[in-house]
Design a protein around this motif. Structure first.
Motif, PDB file in Angstrom:
ATOM      1  N   SER A 299     -42.207  68.673  23.765  1.00  0.00           N
ATOM      2  CA  SER A 299     -43.454  68.627  24.514  1.00  0.00           C
ATOM      3  C   SER A 299     -43.701  69.958  25.201  1.00  0.00           C
ATOM      4  CB  SER A 299     -43.405  67.506  25.563  1.00  0.00           C
ATOM      5  OG  SER A 299     -42.368  67.738  26.491  1.00  0.00           O
ATOM      6  N   ASN A 300     -44.971  70.286  25.370  1.00  0.00           N
ATOM      7  CA  ASN A 300     -45.397  71.502  26.064  1.00  0.00           C
ATOM      8  C   ASN A 300     -44.770  72.754  25.464  1.00  0.00           C
ATOM      9  OD1 ASN A 300     -46.927  72.792  28.132  1.00  0.00           O
ATOM     10  ND2 ASN A 300     -45.059  73.073  29.326  1.00  0.00           N
ATOM     11  N   LYS A 302     -44.523  76.207  23.288  1.00  0.00           N
ATOM     12  CA  LYS A 302     -45.323  77.342  22.841  1.00  0.00           C
ATOM     13  C   LYS A 302     -44.877  77.801  21.457  1.00  0.00           C
ATOM     14  CE  LYS A 302     -46.605  82.081  24.148  1.00  0.00           C
ATOM     15  NZ  LYS A 302     -48.036  81.882  24.398  1.00  0.00           N
ATOM     16  N   GLU A 328     -41.210  77.092  26.129  1.00  0.00           N
ATOM     17  CA  GLU A 328     -42.293  76.266  26.654  1.00  0.00           C
ATOM     18  C   GLU A 328     -43.472  77.122  27.116  1.00  0.00           C
ATOM     19  OE1 GLU A 328     -40.417  72.198  28.309  1.00  0.00           O
ATOM     20  OE2 GLU A 328     -40.297  73.875  29.692  1.00  0.00           O
ATOM     21  N   ARG A 329     -44.621  76.475  27.203  1.00  0.00           N
ATOM     22  CA  ARG A 329     -45.806  77.147  27.730  1.00  0.00           C
ATOM     23  C   ARG A 329     -45.686  77.311  29.245  1.00  0.00           C
ATOM     24  NH1 ARG A 329     -50.644  73.587  25.325  1.00  0.00           N
ATOM     25  NH2 ARG A 329     -49.331  71.976  26.284  1.00  0.00           N
ATOM     26  N   GLN A 358     -49.393  62.905  25.270  1.00  0.00           N
ATOM     27  CA  GLN A 358     -49.005  64.139  25.950  1.00  0.00           C
ATOM     28  C   GLN A 358     -50.176  64.629  26.785  1.00  0.00           C
ATOM     29  OE1 GLN A 358     -46.609  66.966  23.350  1.00  0.00           O
ATOM     30  NE2 GLN A 358     -47.556  65.739  21.757  1.00  0.00           N
ATOM     31  N   THR A 360     -51.102  67.644  29.873  1.00  0.00           N
ATOM     32  CA  THR A 360     -50.637  68.812  30.617  1.00  0.00           C
ATOM     33  C   THR A 360     -51.804  69.397  31.400  1.00  0.00           C
ATOM     34  OG1 THR A 360     -49.092  69.305  28.816  1.00  0.00           O
ATOM     35  CG2 THR A 360     -49.439  71.016  30.458  1.00  0.00           C
ATOM     36  N   SER A 373     -46.746  68.162  33.518  1.00  0.00           N
ATOM     37  CA  SER A 373     -46.883  67.609  32.178  1.00  0.00           C
ATOM     38  C   SER A 373     -46.227  66.245  32.101  1.00  0.00           C
ATOM     39  CB  SER A 373     -46.243  68.560  31.154  1.00  0.00           C
ATOM     40  OG  SER A 373     -46.334  68.038  29.840  1.00  0.00           O
ATOM     41  N   TYR A 375     -45.031  63.325  28.976  1.00  0.00           N
ATOM     42  CA  TYR A 375     -44.854  63.017  27.560  1.00  0.00           C
ATOM     43  C   TYR A 375     -44.358  61.582  27.432  1.00  0.00           C
ATOM     44  CZ  TYR A 375     -42.619  63.018  22.926  1.00  0.00           C
ATOM     45  OH  TYR A 375     -42.219  62.714  21.646  1.00  0.00           O
TER      46      TYR A 375
END
Length: 835
Positions: A299-300, A302, A328-329, A358, A360, A373, A375
């Protein structure tokens, strides 16, 4: 975003969480509701959303209408100057300016008071920035970067040792998920120029925890963007790894997974690959494993960075045959230009009552950036292990996973944390007996597993002087794992509880001196295990370990076309002697040469030594599970690996295509595996050495005229186990001779896209053994298989996209582990909302 659209994630989550085993909403009805929501959002968005204004003050057209109108286009990004490609820049650790996403238009932004070099993604320990914006070619969006200098709106994870896209995998084509309905202001020639620049001048920080042009990196590195992971249809990291070139992941009973790289596989209680999340290790302190199942949500994300080859010279144990880093972002990844907040939501639904949610949100207030975030994954799973003869129905493939996470960044300081709660069925299977592997020795349908993970970290990054940059981080990991096992005699579920705790930290620095760059630092990990299944004579106070490591890695450019680099790491283990009687310190060196023979031809050679210390489970476990017993050995020796690698990179067709050929030789010693003793009892032992000879062929191409990208990879392996007793060499477990991966992605007009992934895996041996009634054992050879995944999507408008996903398109019948079939064909749909 319109409130109607934003309410959908909450409504779907409410439906999912309210009695999933009771009456269920039909997936077809839900899919129709998703579609309706997207269509309703179109006019609502059109009525409320103001027209976008380009950087030069012109209102952007719709792109699909009024094509005869005169359009004002921004100045295209300058193409690389026709000079010696390999002449070192002013700062030898940096590359020429490479936009992070050169295929997506970016409006010019006012540079901050202090602006780093316009590079794809500076690492936490990066080279000092050159002169400010006045000397840069053109104003660009501030580059991503972790905790860089004040004013930097970084987007890359600050703790990640990786940064920026690297060109051995092509980027997805432009306008696949962005710029919907808008004319491409870059123009065709600029796209080609950007692609060429990306493929030739990309910057990575993989090999030395410092920025290096891809051309100068001696190791084999891959970069997989998050959108490409979504296209593989993966619900777990293991499923995604199947589509990583050179890597394998097999799923077995009881949610066990085993990952391997270049034929050097892992058993279910140890791992020979290191998993990082934003640069922090995610390996279990007890087993050394990383859990590539649903308990590690993707999840989340990049992007994902992968090293194929030894990484112990920087990362220590477990970086034996490779490193995987989940990046990750950061908050600024979600905040659009000109705004202080941004949001994204995804809702997926499909067969087997599978749902994935999901959401965010990110915001900025002055120097403070924040991200939160959620998930959620819920599925009954396919019935893989039904046994009609015994009237056994497999209802134990279900999974419920929740994860909440957050990030906070204030100038050079940042915090992040995530908490995951999982409730998983533990599918058993047919009545099989394995020598030294209890992973398939039961068929109880009622076992369950409850896992809670808490990860938290703090980072600091600062440019101290023009020549020195320092970085520090501290992190902690808490894991609680409770398993309800069915007693085969009383038929009652009996709980088994295990707890792990890790405190860790790292300090490193980058010193830049003309043509020499040196990265140096140290790290420490302190682990505590609370597990009741340990050898007699040991107590809970004995299952502890403290690991100290120090490393140095340097790069020197004696000539413009020659890059020399070398490094070493020292690791010291502090474990009670009665737990590990053969405890030794380890030194892991490496050395490499990169020679740019021609502008389109590069030769790379590399030597590295890696090691893997025995895990606490391999040293101290004493566990009886169903019909099998597994015990550890305190006299185990650490595994070591010597790797020799030679590679050629060729850039034909004016550097629009990259072709790579790699040959490697691995010699491993003191291989640790389970050795059969008697009955159904086995013990971890050093069973011998291993030799792996292999070759990899890869090609990547971007075709802007077709708005498409392609890549294909082939791997050949000859992996042999060399027993101590002098018996004949045999093929290593799960090391197929042949493996082929292919991917194609294409944009359809301005609103659609198609992705196709294919995979062929040849015959390979399973780690399990069948024990015959006579007491003889027999190895299991699994046949090869072909599988494919595809995703088709449409961008309804700038904020709403829908896609249809198909997995195992050919409905191939194959087994990743003996007796554990792969899931059948699956169909899912997903709605993506951004604001």
């Amino acid at each position: 975003m319109h409130s109607t659209v934003m309410s959908w994630p909450r409504r779907i989550a409410a439906v999912v969480l309210s009695g999933r085993r009771g009456s269920r909403t039909s997936p077809r009805i839900l899919l129709a509701l998703f579609l309706a929501a997207g269509l309703i959002a179109v006019p609502a968005e059109a009525q409320t959303k103001p027209k976008a204004v380009s950087a030069d003050g012109q209102t952007k057209g719709k792109g699909l209408k009024g094509k005869s109108k005169k359009k004002v286009k921004p100045q295209p990004a300058p193409a690389p100057a026709p000079v010696d490609t390999f002449s070192p820049p002013d700062d030898p650790t940096t590359s020429p300016s490479v936009p992070e996403e050169p295929l997506t238009p970016a409006a010019p932004a006012t540079p901050p008071a202090y602006e780093p070099a316009p590079e794809p993604a500076p690492s936490p320990v990066a080279a000092p920035a050159p002169a400010p914006a006045a000397t840069t070619p053109a104003p660009v969006t501030p580059p991503p970067g972790g905790l860089a200098a004040p004013g930097d709106s970084g987007t890359m994870a600050p703790t990640s040792p990786f940064a920026g896209p690297e060109g051995n995998r092509p980027l997805p084509p432009p306008s696949s998920m962005a710029g919907v309905g808008l004319d491409d202001p870059l123009g065709q020639s600029s796209i080609e120029s950007a692609v060429n620049q990306l493929l030739s001048e990309a910057v990575v920080t993989t090999a030395g925890k410092r920025q290096q042009r891809l051309q100068d990196v001696p190791l084999t590195v891959a970069w997989i963007p998050a959108e490409e992971l979504a296209g593989t249809g993966a619900f777990s990291l293991c499923e995604a790894i199947q589509y990583f070139p050179g890597l394998e992941c097999r799923r077995g009973a009881m949610r066990k997974v085993s990952v391997s790289a270049r034929g050097l596989g892992s058993n279910f209680l140890s791992n020979r690959l290191l998993l990082l999340k934003d640069g922090r290790p995610l390996t279990d302190p007890w087993t050394g494993q990383f859990y590539a199942d649903e308990t590690t949500p993707m999840s989340n994300l990049k992007q994902v960075e992968v090293i194929r080859g030894p990484g112990s010279s920087l990362y220590g144990s477990n970086a034996f045959s490779g490193v995987i880093n989940l990046i990750e972002r950061q908050p600024s990844d979600l905040i659009p230009e000109g705004r202080d907040y941004g949001m994204e939501g995804r809702i997926l639904a499909g067969q087997n009552d599978t749902y994935r949610v999901q959401t965010t949100a990110a915001g900025r207030a002055g120097p403070v950036e924040m991200l939160a975030s959620y998930y959620g994954f819920f599925s009954d799973g396919p019935q893989l292990l039904n046994e009609e003869r015994k009237d056994v129905i497999d209802t134990n493939e279900d999974a419920q996973v929740h994860q909440v996470s957050g990030k906070l960044k204030v100038k050079n300081f940042s915090l992040d944390a995530d908490y995951t709660d999982s409730n998983l069925g533990r599918p058993g299977g047919k009545t099989l007996s394995f020598k030294g592997n209890c992973g398939r020795c039961h068929y109880t349908p009622d076992d369950n597993e409850y896992v809670q993970n808490l990860n938290a970290s703090a980072q600091f990054d600062s440019q101290v002087t023009d020549n020195l940059r320092v970085y520090a981080q501290g992190y902690t990991v808490f894991k609680r794992r409770k398993i309800d096992l069915k007693n085969m005699i009383t038929e009652e579920l009996q709980p088994s509880l295990g707890k792990r705790r890790r405190f860790g930290g790292e300090v490193r620095a980058l010193l830049t001196l003309d043509k020499l760059n040196i990265t140096f630092g140290g790290d420490a990990k302190d682990d505590f295990i609370n597990n009741q299944n340990i050898l007699q004579g040991l107590t809970r106070d004995d299952t502890v370990q403290t690991i100290f490591g120090g490393f140095v890695d340097a790069e020197f450019r004696p000539l413009a076309r020659v890059v020399l680099s070398a490094g070493a790491r020292y690791d010291r283990y502090q474990i009670p002697e009665k737990v590990w009687t053969a405890r030794t310190d380890q030194i892991s060196p490496r050395a490499s040469i990169v020679f740019h023979a021609m502008d389109d031809l590069t030769l790379r050679t590399n030597y590295g030594r890696a090691f893997r210390a025995p895990t606490l489970a391999e040293l101290a476990i004493n566990q009886q599970m169903y019909a099998a017993t597994l015990i550890g050995s305190p006299d185990l020796r650490a595994e070591t690996l010597d790797t020799y690698e030679l590679a050629v990179d060729f850039w034909p067709f004016q550097r629009r295509v990259r072709m790579t050929a790699t040959g490697f030789y691995n010699r491993a010693t003191n291989f640790i595996n389970q050795e059969f003793l008697f009955g159904s009892t086995s013990q971890f032992r050093n069973i011998g050495d291993a030799r792996v000879v292999g070759a990899e062929l890869e090609m990547a191409a971007q075709i802007p005229a077709l708005n498409s990208s392609f890549d294909v990879a082939y791997q050949f392996l000859d992996a042999q186990a060399l027993p101590y007793d002098g018996s004949p060499a045999t093929q290593l477990d799960y090391a197929p001779h042949h493996r082929v991966y292919a991917r194609a992605r294409s944009a359809v007009g301005k609103i659609g896209f198609v992705e196709v992934y294919g995979l062929y895996v040849g015959e390979r041996f399973d780690p399990g053994f069948i024990v015959e009634s006579t007491g003889e054992t027999q190895r299991v050879k699994l046949p090869g298989y072909v599988t494919a995944t595809a995703r088709v999507g449409v961008n309804i408008n700038e904020n709403v996209a829908m896609s249809l996903l198909g997995t195992n398109l050919f409905d191939s019948k194959y087994e990743e582990s003996f007796g554990f079939p792969a899931p059948p064909r699956g169909v899912f749909t997903e709605v993506k909302l951004t604001y």
